[in-house]
Scaffold this motif. Structure first.
Motif, PDB file in Angstrom:
ATOM      1  N   GLN A 209      -4.487   6.855  -6.129  1.00 56.73           N
ATOM      2  CA  GLN A 209      -3.808   6.236  -4.997  1.00 56.73           C
ATOM      3  C   GLN A 209      -2.637   7.089  -4.515  1.00 56.73           C
ATOM      4  N   TYR A 211       0.302   6.235  -3.759  1.00 53.44           N
ATOM      5  CA  TYR A 211       1.626   5.929  -4.309  1.00 53.44           C
ATOM      6  C   TYR A 211       1.862   6.604  -5.647  1.00 53.44           C
ATOM      7  N   ASN A 233      -0.513  -1.772 -11.939  1.00 50.39           N
ATOM      8  CA  ASN A 233      -1.549  -1.795 -10.918  1.00 50.39           C
ATOM      9  C   ASN A 233      -2.938  -1.711 -11.538  1.00 50.39           C
TER      10      ASN A 233
ATOM     11  N   ASP B 103       0.130   6.961   6.493  1.00 54.65           N
ATOM     12  CA  ASP B 103      -0.211   5.690   5.871  1.00 54.65           C
ATOM     13  C   ASP B 103       0.835   5.239   4.838  1.00 54.65           C
ATOM     14  N   MET B 105       1.849   2.391   3.936  1.00 57.50           N
ATOM     15  CA  MET B 105       1.479   1.258   3.084  1.00 57.50           C
ATOM     16  C   MET B 105       0.938   1.737   1.743  1.00 57.50           C
ATOM     17  N   SER B 106       0.029   2.706   1.766  1.00 59.55           N
ATOM     18  CA  SER B 106      -0.577   3.111   0.506  1.00 59.55           C
ATOM     19  C   SER B 106       0.301   4.098  -0.247  1.00 59.55           C
ATOM     20  N   SER B 107       1.367   4.581   0.376  1.00 58.60           N
ATOM     21  CA  SER B 107       2.261   5.485  -0.346  1.00 58.60           C
ATOM     22  C   SER B 107       3.318   4.736  -1.135  1.00 58.60           C
ATOM     23  N   ASN B 109       4.218   1.706  -3.901  1.00 60.14           N
ATOM     24  CA  ASN B 109       3.615   0.927  -4.981  1.00 60.14           C
ATOM     25  C   ASN B 109       3.576  -0.551  -4.587  1.00 60.14           C
ATOM     26  N   PRO B 110       2.375  -1.137  -4.533  1.00 62.93           N
ATOM     27  CA  PRO B 110       2.265  -2.503  -4.005  1.00 62.93           C
ATOM     28  C   PRO B 110       2.892  -3.581  -4.896  1.00 62.93           C
ATOM     29  N   HIS B 158       3.910  -5.011   1.146  1.00 61.82           N
ATOM     30  CA  HIS B 158       3.019  -5.725   2.059  1.00 61.82           C
ATOM     31  C   HIS B 158       3.780  -6.741   2.903  1.00 61.82           C
ATOM     32  N   GLN B 165       7.687  -0.022   6.932  1.00 60.68           N
ATOM     33  CA  GLN B 165       7.182   0.713   5.764  1.00 60.68           C
ATOM     34  C   GLN B 165       7.477   2.202   5.907  1.00 60.68           C
TER      35      GLN B 165
END
Lengths: 312, 681
Positions: A209, A211, A233, B103, B105-107, B109-110, B158, B165
């Motif tokens: 990913q 991140y 995750n 992008d 959002m994906s960079s 950590n969710p 999110h 973001q």
């Protein structure tokens, strides 16, 4: 949140009722006469009829179902015809034994799978990853009975280090703890093999990913990246699968219990089913369904704790 | 090569190759040299597959597995990256260089609040304590102009909008107090208004923080707005480099010219000229060419000048530092932008084919167990007309409802109220499976992403034959011939019939998707962002193709787009949507010239133009679109409107002001005299 849990519990209760009715009806429709079963093939039809009346089996289905549920709610699941004891007495005993085996196994399986899954998945195609991969697929593909027999041959017959059966009494001269070693080993080897590959795959996906790249390019050490950013995750996806193992550990251990003569829940269900011991099958099914629904609720809640994107 | 001491980043003749288990290594980057001085901003442009991102990752010494540097040196602060050990590398990454990604959002950590992710940067190296780190994170969020940093820091990625973001990612990069910021397509995928705001932010940050910038983008307009010098990359070689102004004014290399000519421009005149696509695509064998790698696609290619000998970067104009790698450098005169060709706007208004009146689409959010969630107003009271042989463009930011309108017309979702009359059938309550075959045939749709709309296991032929058989009732043999003819119409060779989608390029896939939509001879073709997933060079070819189709068959086109330059190029009629409402509607000329709705004005100002002399946009739209579930009594745009006139904007919904066919929903009296508008055209 509380509302969600409350609603889920209510759903669980409704489902349990539905299941109890279905199982009751199913048993009702299977061929074979309970009284005939009890009295044997040479009993006279008169005697069978008399017993049927005595057991109240000649009354309409719905009356008997209501009566059954009324008693079940107070913990009385009727009389087992195989064990000649109240179902509750047999079942709670067996359930406790199985939960003991399940808990010990679970306590071994989960840390082992997470550890090896994460170690393997954090560096895809590293030597460790390949080794773990081969090892886990081998473990997961050997059936429990084969592994059980193999371990018995090595540790019991050849090395004479461990007992071959686990009746959970010390009458055979083996301490109780030693009787757990082989059953737990068989369950762990089989189940961890599967879970390791689940955790590994999820870890591999997470490590790809963006991140993770962000974290590395922040100047973190690899260890920091794995522990702070990747692990949580990586556990989100396998989490449900890990909890599903509880269902397997409670009602799916028939093979292991049979191999080691372990007085567990799975073996009880098998014996009861073979002997058409309807009272036990009914009660046991309810317990198994209850456990499944409970782990599902726990899974949902754990999911929410792990992943902030999921909220109710 | 002179290496100034002040260079932050310097690539010296760097080559990078990709090794696979089998076969010879492929050259990804071939002898690239450039340097960025302190406070400098260098833009790197080129089509996808040119090696732009590889250069960014090489500057961080973070090449993907299998890629190695095979020659040259990369210096950061005059230190060779190759010589750094792990610790030095981490200090470099944490302190000297920071990266901002496509992008956002994906960079992020969710599962970690953004505050923690920001604070991590200074905490890692143990130089500050938690409270200092928090204060610094707060300060940086302030610097990137995020409102209410304290609240934002507690949120998860999110829970932020796309623009927020990307601001958080930029703040995270600034936490390191970097000397160099690497931005890899930082605005791709963001709305134009957000893009303009982010680019504006990057300019100010460069002034405030003094960081040098390596700006990677396929968007020439964005590069012109941010950078002071530029490198054009083709198959891993720099083909042209120099200060922004001479490269944009007098591009020397045919590839650079091609990129500029392929771009629709929002500041273009009202007469349409066809875009000039760069024909062909990068072939793997081009990388191995000794001479010019662009030769196979170049109109000026001459074998004796371009092939069989290495071509060096040579001075391309009087401007210092402007060099190009072209075998015919002296011979090619600076061509004017493409000649004006006919193909002007279709004359006349055209008959109305589909008339949408008062169309609304509401969703109920949530609604588990019958509990009614909030009402989401995806589209409210939309009026517009689709005219025969004309192009209607629906523009707006994401969330404006433009796709919703298209979906209702196409029958993908039923509308809530209003009507859309097509041949005296109301389409609003009719999802596609309730429509007659004839109506289905007549209205077809092309989607944004051709990769996911074509079934990966069906050949092109099968994908085209199915609609021919279903919609037109052709036999197998007829359909097979039909498929061949359809490919001709979208200018693809019939050899592609037996291919699977993954064996086609992105542009070819979109052509197949268009061919599929054309199968039933539709009267209305709805294209939802048909080119936004494609490279500029390919984009131009698809745009031209749609233009040709429009002329050769009496198709009406409905284009859904956020790209005003594209819309200016294609549209006859424009509807500008914001938060589910049409705020401005009319013939393209009138909509794109004053008087404007303030939102249209902001959109126009936001669209980046590849012109180094263009002033920075006067109106940068701040804030974000309110949630469509929010009850708004006044004008939907009031919360962001730079021209708000007073409380009336918040309390009263503006009525539509009409001047001829031009409609604007605004409280400002935009048309003092009805004649003023007509005089302008």
């Amino acid at each position: 949140m509380l509302r969600y849990v409350g609603r889920q519990l209510l759903n669980m209760a409704i489902t349990l009722f539905a299941v109890s009715f279905l199982v009751f009806m199913l048993n009702e429709l299977t061929p074979g006469d309970v009284a005939r079963k009890v009295l044997g093939p040479y009993a006279l039809q008169d005697q069978v009829d008399q017993l049927t009346r005595q057991m109240g089996l000649d009354r309409p289905v719905y009356v008997r179902y209501i009566e059954y549920m009324g008693k079940a709610l107070t913990g009385d699941f009727g009389e087992s015809i195989v064990y000649r004891q109240p179902v509750a007495a047999v079942m709670w005993d067996r359930l406790r034994n199985t939960l003991l085996l399940a808990t010990v196994s679970f306590a071994v399986i989960v840390p082992v799978s997470i550890l090896f899954g994460v170690l393997a998945g954090m560096r895809e195609r590293s030597r460790l990853d390949r080794a773990v991969n081969v090892f886990s697929s081998v473990c997961a593909s050997i059936p429990e009975f084969a592994m059980g027999v193999f371990l018995l041959a090595v540790f019991v017959v050849w090395l004479k280090l461990l007992p071959g059966t686990a009746p959970l009494t010390s009458s055979g001269g083996w301490p109780i703890w030693s009787q757990f070693v082989l059953p737990v080993a068989v369950v762990t080897i089989y189940d961890a093999g599967y879970l390791i590959s689940m955790v590994r795959q999820s870890m591999v996906d997470v490590m790809r990913q963006p991140y993770i790249r962000t974290a590395i390019l922040k100047g973190m050490t690899f260890r920091q990246v794995v522990t702070r950013h990747a692990m949580r995750n990586a556990l989100i996806t396998p989490f449900t699968v890990i909890l599903l193992q509880l269902n397997y550990l409670v009602s799916g251990l028939v093979v292991v219990e049979t191999v080691f003569a372990y007085p567990g829940f799975g073996r009880m269900m098998l014996e009861a089913a073979l002997a058409k011991d309807i009272a036990i099958v009914e009660a046991g099914t309810l317990i198994a369904v209850g456990v499944t629904m409970f782990t599902q609720l726990a899974g949902d809640l754990g999911y929410m704790a792990l992943d902030p994107r999921i909220r109710v | 090569m002179a290496n100034l001491v002040t260079d932050i980043l310097s690539f010296q003749d760097v080559s990078i190759a990709h090794r696979t288990l089998r076969g010879a290594p492929t050259r990804i980057i071939d002898g690239v040299s450039f340097s960025i001085p302190a406070r400098g901003a260098f833009g790197l442009v080129g089509e996808s597959g040119c090696g732009k991102s590889t250069i960014a990752l090489a500057a961080m010494r973070y090449l993907p597995a299998g890629m190695t540097i095979t020659g040259g040196r990369i210096l950061v602060d005059d230190r060779d990256l190759a010589g750094l050990d792990e610790d030095a590398l981490r200090t470099l990454r944490g302190h000297r260089i920071a990266m901002i990604y496509q992008d956002p959002m994906s960079s992020l950590n969710p599962v970690m609040p953004v505050g923690a992710q920001l604070m991590e940067v200074p905490l890692l190296h143990g130089t500050v304590d938690t409270s200092k780190a928090r204060a610094r994170a707060h300060e940086m969020l302030d610097a990137v102009r995020i409102a209410d940093p304290t609240a934002i820091m507690r949120r998860y990625p999110h829970e932020l909008s796309g623009g927020q973001q990307q601001r958080v990612v930029i703040a995270m990069a600034l936490m390191a107090e970097p000397a160099l910021l690497i931005m890899d397509e930082p605005t791709t995928g963001l709305d134009v208004t957000i893009e303009a705001a982010i680019l504006d932010l990057v300019r100010t940050l460069r002034a405030d923080f003094g960081a040098a910038i390596l700006f990677i983008s396929h968007n020439l307009g964005a590069v012109a707005r941010v950078c002071d010098s530029i490198g054009v990359l083709y198959t891993g070689r720099l083909v042209e480099t120099g200060p922004i102004a001479p490269v944009f004014r007098a591009p020397a290399h045919p590839y650079t010219r091609g990129l500029l000519n392929a771009l629709p421009r929002v500041d273009a005149g009202k007469t349409r000229r066809p875009l000039q696509p760069i024909e062909g695509a990068i072939a793997p064998s081009d990388r191995a060419r000794i001479g010019c790698a662009f030769a196979p696609r170049c109109a000026h290619h001459r074998p004796n000048a371009c092939d069989d000998r290495p071509i060096e970067l040579q001075s391309a104009s009087a401007a210092s530092g402007h060099t190009a790698r072209c075998g015919r450098l002296g011979e090619l005169t600076v061509t004017q932008a493409p000649a004006l060709v006919g193909n002007s706007l279709s004359e006349g208004a055209g008959d109305i084919l589909l008339s949408v009146r008062g169309l609304s689409k509401y969703y109920h959010a949530g609604g588990l167990f019958g509990s009614r969630g909030a009402v989401v107003r995806a589209a409210s009271d939309v009026h517009l007309d689709v005219r025969r042989g004309r192009t209607l463009a629906i523009v707006g930011e994401s969330g404006s409802g433009k796709s919703t309108v298209a979906k209702v017309i196409a029958g993908l979702v039923p509308g809530t109220s209003g009507n859309a009359m097509f041949r005296s059938v109301d389409l609003v309550p009719l999802p596609v499976d309730k429509r007659s075959w004839d109506v289905r045939r007549a209205i077809q749709m092309v989607f944004q992403n051709p990769d996911s709309t074509l079934n990966p296991s069906h050949t092109v032929e099968y994908a085209l034959m199915r609609p021919l058989q279903r919609l037109k009732g052709l036999s197998r043999a007829e359909a097979r011939n039909g498929a061949r003819r359809l490919l001709e119409r979208v200018r693809l060779p019939s050899e592609l019939l037996q291919r699977l989608p993954h064996q086609l390029s992105g542009g070819q896939r979109q052509r197949v998707a268009i061919a599929r939509a054309l199968a039933g001879d539709p009267e209305i073709l709805i294209a939802d962002e048909p080119v936004s997933a494609l490279d500029v060079s390919v984009q131009a070819a698809i745009v031209n193709l749609l233009g040709e189709l429009l002329q050769s068959s009496a198709i009406s086109l409905v284009i859904i787009s956020h790209d005003l330059a594209l819309v200016r190029h294609m549209a006859d009629w424009i509807a500008v949507m914001y938060l589910g409402r049409v705020v401005e509607y009319g013939p393209a000329d009138l909509v794109l010239s004053a008087p404007f709705h303030p939102y249209t004005e902001a959109l126009l100002a936001s669209a980046p133009t590849p012109d180094p002399d263009a002033p920075p946009p006067a109106v940068v739209l701040g804030g974000t679109m309110p949630s469509p579930s929010q009850e708004i009594t006044g004008c939907v745009f009031a919360s962001r409107c730079p021209r708000k006139i007073g409380p009336v904007c918040d309390t009263m919904q503006p009525c539509v002001r009409r001047s001829g066919e031009h409609e604007i929903a605004c409280h400002i009296d935009l048309m003092p005299a009805a004649g003023a508008v007509g005089a302008d055209t």
